[in-house]
Design an enzyme around this catalytic site. Structure first.
Site, mmCIF file in Angstrom:
data_model
loop_
_atom_site.group_PDB
_atom_site.id
_atom_site.type_symbol
_atom_site.label_atom_id
_atom_site.label_comp_id
_atom_site.label_asym_id
_atom_site.label_seq_id
_atom_site.Cartn_x
_atom_site.Cartn_y
_atom_site.Cartn_z
ATOM 1 N N HIS A 72 0.172 0.657 7.071
ATOM 2 C CA HIS A 72 -0.474 1.130 5.836
ATOM 3 C C HIS A 72 -0.177 2.602 5.551
ATOM 4 O O HIS A 72 -0.483 3.091 4.464
ATOM 5 C CB HIS A 72 -1.976 0.821 5.841
ATOM 6 C CG HIS A 72 -2.828 1.772 6.605
ATOM 7 N ND1 HIS A 72 -3.368 1.481 7.839
ATOM 8 C CD2 HIS A 72 -3.240 3.017 6.315
ATOM 9 C CE1 HIS A 72 -4.086 2.504 8.253
ATOM 10 N NE2 HIS A 72 -4.015 3.460 7.351
ATOM 11 N N ASP A 120 -0.826 -4.319 11.307
ATOM 12 C CA ASP A 120 -0.712 -2.981 10.710
ATOM 13 C C ASP A 120 0.150 -2.080 11.606
ATOM 14 O O ASP A 120 -0.352 -1.167 12.259
ATOM 15 C CB ASP A 120 -2.119 -2.402 10.511
ATOM 16 C CG ASP A 120 -2.121 -1.176 9.620
ATOM 17 O OD1 ASP A 120 -1.060 -0.820 9.082
ATOM 18 O OD2 ASP A 120 -3.211 -0.570 9.467
ATOM 19 N N GLY A 216 -7.059 9.968 8.107
ATOM 20 C CA GLY A 216 -6.045 10.913 8.572
ATOM 21 C C GLY A 216 -5.635 10.642 10.003
ATOM 22 O O GLY A 216 -4.614 11.113 10.464
ATOM 23 N N SER A 218 -5.172 7.532 11.022
ATOM 24 C CA SER A 218 -4.388 6.298 10.935
ATOM 25 C C SER A 218 -3.011 6.461 11.540
ATOM 26 O O SER A 218 -2.356 7.487 11.347
ATOM 27 C CB SER A 218 -4.182 5.922 9.463
ATOM 28 O OG SER A 218 -5.317 5.318 8.953
ATOM 29 N N GLY A 219 -2.555 5.416 12.210
ATOM 30 C CA GLY A 219 -1.204 5.462 12.771
ATOM 31 C C GLY A 219 -1.159 6.090 14.143
ATOM 32 O O GLY A 219 -0.200 5.899 14.884
#
Ligand SMILES: *[C@@H]1O[C@H](CO)[C@@H](O)[C@H](O)[C@H]1NC(C)=O
Ligand SMILES: *[C@@H]1O[C@H](CO)[C@@H](O)[C@H](O)[C@H]1NC(C)=O
Ligand SMILES: *[C@@H]1O[C@H](CO)[C@@H](O)[C@H](O)[C@H]1NC(C)=O
Ligand SMILES: *[C@@H]1O[C@H](CO)[C@@H](O)[C@H](O)[C@H]1NC(C)=O
Length: 319
Positions: A72, A120, A216, A218-219
């Site tokens: 995402h 994801d 922020g 994320s990942g």
């Protein structure tokens, strides 16, 4: 220190044969319990993923030329918009140990589900390899036979928001938080009030009240230590912002993607390590009370806005 020098020598000597064994080692990470600011070098695989000069997501270095992040986070497939920062401490600098790279390829998982955030996961290939230092090193990935029982203690890291309404100051260092894994049965039960969320086998949950990931982050990684190695269990994906009681954060379950990752990075030196849990998993006997009114009554007004995504950050960037 002597032991470390020996280890380095051994690794150099045996690199051809045992090259995989050098993932997940953070020579500068010596802490046992967590503070808030991560001392420099604590998480040498942490990447700051920038889109048009702004941090929008985290990522992890998994070899000298590949970064793992969330699907995402890949808001545009124009390669030139991305810059990856390694060895970064703050988003304002100075960042003595930092190295940056552009991106030559982005691969989003073909079964990534944009509505439910299933699968994801995405990979970014660096325009050229990075050299490993004490501040820039690859993490190990959880192999497909890994097990993370409920309560396994792990750490999440990132430059994301400190709370729903609290942006991390630009000069603040990378943040770290220690959180327990929450089993999938309990996590699925927790998320019943959020109709748009469905917890799948490709996800792993972790978190506790006031401790967890936020926008922020994320990942970035959920990482757990086994012996001397750090193993990535999850990729920060979504939650109810942020770290609310009763809603653990949800991560892509890295161990589900060993085959996919291996096929994409063909030939790259990515270290997969099996994480084992001891005892029995209390989640296997967890029974969900069917109406779970606790969560829906307490948090109904907060629900419906649950992806840690870039959406909010993006609004800021594009305004
Ligand atoms: C996402 O998953 C849901 C539930 O399984 C499914 O109904 C939907 O069609 C999927 N969407 C995409 C784009 O795959
Ligand atoms: C799972 O772990 C959490 C955090 O340690 C704990 O609060 C919870 O009771 C555990 N759940 C089960 C079913 O054991
Ligand atoms: C966050 O900000 C919104 C709108 O400004 C406000 O309604 C809400 O109460 C705030 N939440 C917290 C936890 O401070
Ligand atoms: C849901 O559970 C609560 C207590 O756990 C109970 O008071 C309530 O009557 C239940 N509601 C339904 C519709 O079953």
């Amino acid at each position: 220190m002597a032991a470390w020098i020996l280890l380095v020598c051994a690794l150099i000597t045996l690199q051809a044969v045992y090259a995989l064994s050098d993932c997940g080692v953070a020579p500068l990470n010596t802490r046992i319990v967590g503070g808030q600011n991560a001392p420099a070098g604590s998480w040498p695989w942490q990447v700051s993923v920038h889109y048009q000069s702004s941090h929008i997501c985290g990522g992890t270095l998994i070899s000298d030329q590949w970064v793992l992040t969330a699907a995402h986070c890949i808001i545009k497939n124009s390669l030139s918009a991305w810059t990856l920062y390694f060895g970064r401490e703050t988003q304002a600098g100075p960042n003595t140990h930092e190295v940056k790279r552009s991106v030559s390829q982005v691969i989003v998982h073909p079964n990534y589900n944009n509505s439910y955030l299933n699968n994801d996961i995405a990979l970014m290939k660096l325009s050229s390899p990075v050299s490993f230092t004490d501040y820039i090193r690859p993490i190990c990935l959880a192999s497909s036979s890994s097990q993370f029982y409920n309560s396994t203690s792990c750490w999440a890291t990132g430059w994301g928001k400190l709370g729903k309404n609290e942006t991390l100051p630009a000069n603040a260092p990378l943040q770290e938080v220690q959180i327990p894994v929450i089993g999938n049965k309990q996590c699925s039960c927790d998320y019943i009030p959020e109709k748009d969320a469905k917890i799948t086998q490709q996800m792993i949950c972790a978190g506790q009240q006031n401790k967890g990931a936020c926008q922020g982050d994320s990942g970035g990684p959920l990482q757990c230590k086994q012996g001397s190695k750090w193993i990535q269990a999850g990729i920060t994906s979504f939650g109810v912002p942020c770290a609310l009681a009763g809603f653990p954060e949800v991560y892509a379950r890295v161990s589900e993607f060993q085959t996919w990752i291996t096929n994409q990075v063909a030939g790259a030196n990515v270290g997969f390590v099996t994480f084992t849990s001891s005892g029995t998993d209390t989640d296997s006997s967890f029974v969900c009370r069917s109406n779970n009114s606790g969560n829906s009554a307490k948090f109904a007004p907060e629900l419906g806005f649950f992806i840690f995504s870039v959406k909010m950050l993006l609004d800021r960037i594009l305004v």
